[in-house]
Design a protein around this motif. Structure first.
Motif, PDB file in Angstrom:
ATOM      1  N   SER A 231       0.538  -1.364  -0.442  1.00 55.43           N
ATOM      2  CA  SER A 231      -0.429   0.120  -0.009  1.00 55.43           C
ATOM      3  C   SER A 231       0.564   0.925  -0.002  1.00 55.43           C
ATOM      4  CB  SER A 231      -0.912  -0.253   1.538  1.00 55.43           C
ATOM      5  OG  SER A 231      -0.169   0.530   2.551  1.00 55.43           O
ATOM      6  N   PRO A 232       0.422   2.473  -0.008  1.00 52.12           N
ATOM      7  CA  PRO A 232       1.487   3.068  -0.134  1.00 52.12           C
ATOM      8  C   PRO A 232       1.505   3.796   1.151  1.00 52.12           C
ATOM      9  CG  PRO A 232      -0.771   3.926  -1.328  1.00 52.12           C
ATOM     10  CD  PRO A 232      -1.151   2.406  -0.632  1.00 52.12           C
ATOM     11  N   ILE A 233       0.997   3.265   2.280  1.00 57.72           N
ATOM     12  CA  ILE A 233       1.569   3.664   3.506  1.00 57.72           C
ATOM     13  C   ILE A 233       2.649   3.452   4.045  1.00 57.72           C
ATOM     14  CG2 ILE A 233       1.088   3.293   6.087  1.00 57.72           C
ATOM     15  CD1 ILE A 233      -1.475   4.917   4.689  1.00 57.72           C
ATOM     16  N   SER A 234       3.659   4.618   4.289  1.00 64.72           N
ATOM     17  CA  SER A 234       4.794   3.991   4.727  1.00 64.72           C
ATOM     18  C   SER A 234       5.175   4.066   6.525  1.00 64.72           C
ATOM     19  CB  SER A 234       6.295   5.641   4.210  1.00 64.72           C
ATOM     20  OG  SER A 234       5.083   7.153   5.779  1.00 64.72           O
ATOM     21  N   TYR A 235       6.419   3.668   6.535  1.00 69.00           N
ATOM     22  CA  TYR A 235       6.555   3.110   8.255  1.00 69.00           C
ATOM     23  C   TYR A 235       6.635   4.748   9.204  1.00 69.00           C
ATOM     24  CZ  TYR A 235       9.442   1.832  12.353  1.00 69.00           C
ATOM     25  OH  TYR A 235      10.108   2.403  14.056  1.00 69.00           O
ATOM     26  N   GLU A 236       6.969   6.143   8.349  1.00 68.05           N
ATOM     27  CA  GLU A 236       6.506   6.641   9.316  1.00 68.05           C
ATOM     28  C   GLU A 236       5.053   7.183   9.152  1.00 68.05           C
ATOM     29  OE1 GLU A 236       8.969  11.092   9.395  1.00 68.05           O
ATOM     30  OE2 GLU A 236       9.679  10.064   7.633  1.00 68.05           O
ATOM     31  N   ARG A 240       3.272   8.249  12.846  1.00 68.34           N
ATOM     32  CA  ARG A 240       2.938   9.336  13.743  1.00 68.34           C
ATOM     33  C   ARG A 240       1.079   8.984  13.905  1.00 68.34           C
ATOM     34  NH1 ARG A 240       6.646  13.303  12.558  1.00 68.34           N
ATOM     35  NH2 ARG A 240       7.957  12.935  11.390  1.00 68.34           N
ATOM     36  N   HIS A 241       0.849   7.925  13.893  1.00 68.66           N
ATOM     37  CA  HIS A 241      -0.634   8.136  14.300  1.00 68.66           C
ATOM     38  C   HIS A 241      -0.759   7.405  15.154  1.00 68.66           C
ATOM     39  CE1 HIS A 241      -4.493   6.233  13.812  1.00 68.66           C
ATOM     40  NE2 HIS A 241      -4.365   5.991  12.056  1.00 68.66           N
ATOM     41  N   ASP A 242      -1.865   8.148  15.685  1.00 73.26           N
ATOM     42  CA  ASP A 242      -2.197   8.491  17.819  1.00 73.26           C
ATOM     43  C   ASP A 242      -2.943   6.763  18.209  1.00 73.26           C
ATOM     44  OD1 ASP A 242      -2.167  10.754  17.806  1.00 73.26           O
ATOM     45  OD2 ASP A 242      -3.478  11.773  17.720  1.00 73.26           O
ATOM     46  N   ASP A 243      -3.561   6.611  16.931  1.00 75.21           N
ATOM     47  CA  ASP A 243      -3.845   5.169  17.997  1.00 75.21           C
ATOM     48  C   ASP A 243      -2.659   4.141  17.618  1.00 75.21           C
ATOM     49  OD1 ASP A 243      -6.834   6.225  17.498  1.00 75.21           O
ATOM     50  OD2 ASP A 243      -7.718   4.454  16.388  1.00 75.21           O
ATOM     51  N   VAL A 271      12.069   6.486  21.768  1.00 75.59           N
ATOM     52  CA  VAL A 271      12.689   7.382  21.061  1.00 75.59           C
ATOM     53  C   VAL A 271      11.837   7.699  19.879  1.00 75.59           C
ATOM     54  CG1 VAL A 271      14.665   6.573  19.342  1.00 75.59           C
ATOM     55  CG2 VAL A 271      14.551   6.041  21.980  1.00 75.59           C
ATOM     56  N   ALA A 272      12.431   9.051  19.721  1.00 81.48           N
ATOM     57  CA  ALA A 272      10.953   9.577  18.805  1.00 81.48           C
ATOM     58  C   ALA A 272      11.807  10.010  17.383  1.00 81.48           C
ATOM     59  CB  ALA A 272      10.711  10.477  19.587  1.00 81.48           C
ATOM     60  N   THR A 273      11.190  10.556  16.565  1.00 80.14           N
ATOM     61  CA  THR A 273      11.687  10.734  15.031  1.00 80.14           C
ATOM     62  C   THR A 273      12.195  11.466  14.584  1.00 80.14           C
ATOM     63  OG1 THR A 273      10.309   9.002  14.112  1.00 80.14           O
ATOM     64  CG2 THR A 273      10.675  10.895  12.359  1.00 80.14           C
TER      65      THR A 273
END
Length: 459
Positions: A231-236, A240-243, A271-273
């Protein structure tokens, strides 16, 4: 008070004494959190006491690690160590190499020096064509000038596959030759490091709604691996998805609360991006009434704040590239890995931040991560570092809170009606539930009300 040397440190010190009688370069690979800085200070003390050197000069990747080196060396050597008058030595970042004056470099030729390189894998260099900036400085200014060199690394390889400065390799296999090696398996068996438990969080029910001008297509996915690959969804996007963030943070919060029943000041690392991501996570922690501290490259007095966190009882520290290799905060024992960096080098170094033990009964560290394919592979390799009978794979539902949310949804209650009564204890059931739509830019993802987590237990 200086603690007695660990057995591996004593053994390595003895080997260094023999080695330096005939060679000038000594390379040590020791698993993160095993005590490489203390070892280096003891080698330096021996060389100074024997009159073999005049000064000790150290290089490290970050200011935080430099500060830790200065503290340890000053205590072990019982002398000034740093950029002060009459110091027996000093520590610098690798970045500072480019800005040192000509007088600085004459130290290596005018005096007998032990030069120590912490996390030497940052320095690529066997020749000018296969070197980075730091590696070139070592080759041109230090390698043939320093009386002795001590290279240290917990993860002695590079993502770009370039050779490491001062390292030797077998020919033709290209295997790294270490003068002393201390691996994770032995460190856990010796009681030096905590045993890591790595939890990979996945989702068995994912719906992706891709909207066009007049229509919308719905596709189903059974895992994050399938979603990322098809799919077009990336790991990033996932990071960043709140759920998803809430799901990962919740299991980390549960674990930290459990640990703090026996270790009241135990801490957790997120550990944040990037900086925006760190503050997004901070807002979620705030909503959960969790105490936290955010440290990034733009945080005023970041290093002082890290030092304060080292000694206080704040539950979480959210960091972007500020608490990485070599940073010693012993009370950290839980980590949620939400960085977009997916290299094995970085992953293992982050794991090392939670492996440092506080006492004899402090035996476990917990790492939570989204089940992205590369991170899953690295986790399995960590399991492979230990005997097979010490690694098990288990599956369980995330927690009762999500099951309760599903039942409330079915009964017509809103999330706000039930938030005050949320429960967080683990349960075994893994039944599916109806998904809830969540919007992402240009795309709508629908996730089930609860996630599946894979617990990779390393005993």
């Amino acid at each position: 008070m200086i603690q007695p040397l660990r057995k591996w440190q004593s053994d390595c010190l003895k080997q260094a004494k023999v080695h330096f009688s005939n060679h000038s370069d000594f390379f040590v690979q020791a698993t993160p959190a095993s005590g490489k800085t203390r070892l280096a200070a003891e080698i330096a003390r021996w060389l100074l006491d024997e009159g073999y050197i005049d000064f000790v000069i150290c290089f490290a990747p970050t200011r935080e690690v430099v500060a830790g080196i200065q503290r340890t060396f000053a205590a072990v050597l019982n002398q000034r160590f740093g950029d002060t008058l009459a110091s027996v030595g000093a520590a610098y970042t690798y970045q500072s190499m480019e800005y040192q004056s000509p007088d600085f470099w004459t130290l290596f030729t005018a005096y007998r020096t032990l030069t120590i390189f912490d996390e030497i894998h940052h320095c690529a260099g066997h020749d000018p064509l296969l070197s980075n900036t730091w590696g070139q400085q070592i080759i041109q200014r230090i390698q043939n000038a320093a009386t002795y060199t001590l290279a240290l690394s917990g993860t002695p390889w590079r993502s770009d596959k370039l050779p490491i400065a001062l390292a030797r390799y077998t020919d033709p296999e290209g295997q790294l030759i270490c003068d002393y090696r201390y691996d994770l398996q032995t460190a856990i068996q010796d009681g030096v490091c905590r045993s890591p438990r790595i939890t990979l969080i996945d989702n068995p029910q994912i719906q992706l709604v891709e909207e066009n001008e007049n229509t919308a297509s719905v596709r189903a996915f059974s895992s994050f691996k399938q979603l990322l690959g098809e799919s077009p969804i990336s790991y990033e996007d996932l990071l960043r998805h709140d759920d998803i963030l809430n799901a990962v943070l919740d299991v980390g919060i549960d674990r930290l609360s459990e640990v703090r029943k026996t270790v009241p000041n135990a801490g957790g690392l997120v550990v944040a991006t990037d900086i925006e991501h760190a503050h997004q996570i901070a807002e979620l922690l705030k909503a959960k009434s969790e105490s936290y501290r955010v440290v990034t490259s733009q945080t005023p007095r970041a290093h002082q704040l890290i030092d304060q966190y080292r000694h206080n009882s704040t539950r979480w520290i959210v960091a972007v590239s500020m608490i990485s290799e070599g940073t010693d905060i012993q009370r950290l024992c839980v980590c949620t890995y939400l960085s977009r960096i997916r290299t094995e080098l970085h992953y293992r170094q982050v794991l090392g931040r939670i492996l440092r033990k506080i006492g004899a009964a402090d035996n476990e560290a917990w790492l939570y991560v989204i089940a992205e394919p590369l991170l899953r592979k690295y986790s399995q390799r960590i399991a492979d570092d230990l005997p097979e009978d010490q690694a098990t794979l288990q599956t369980k539902k995330l927690n009762e809170r999500l099951e309760k949310a599903r039942l409330d949804h079915a009964n017509g209650y809103s999330e706000s009606d039930t938030a005050a009564n949320d429960s967080y204890s683990p349960i075994e059931d893994t039944d599916a539930s109806e998904p809830t739509s969540v919007e992402l830019p240009l795309l709508t993802l629908s996730f089930s009300q609860y996630y599946r987590q894979y617990l990779l237990t390393l005993i």
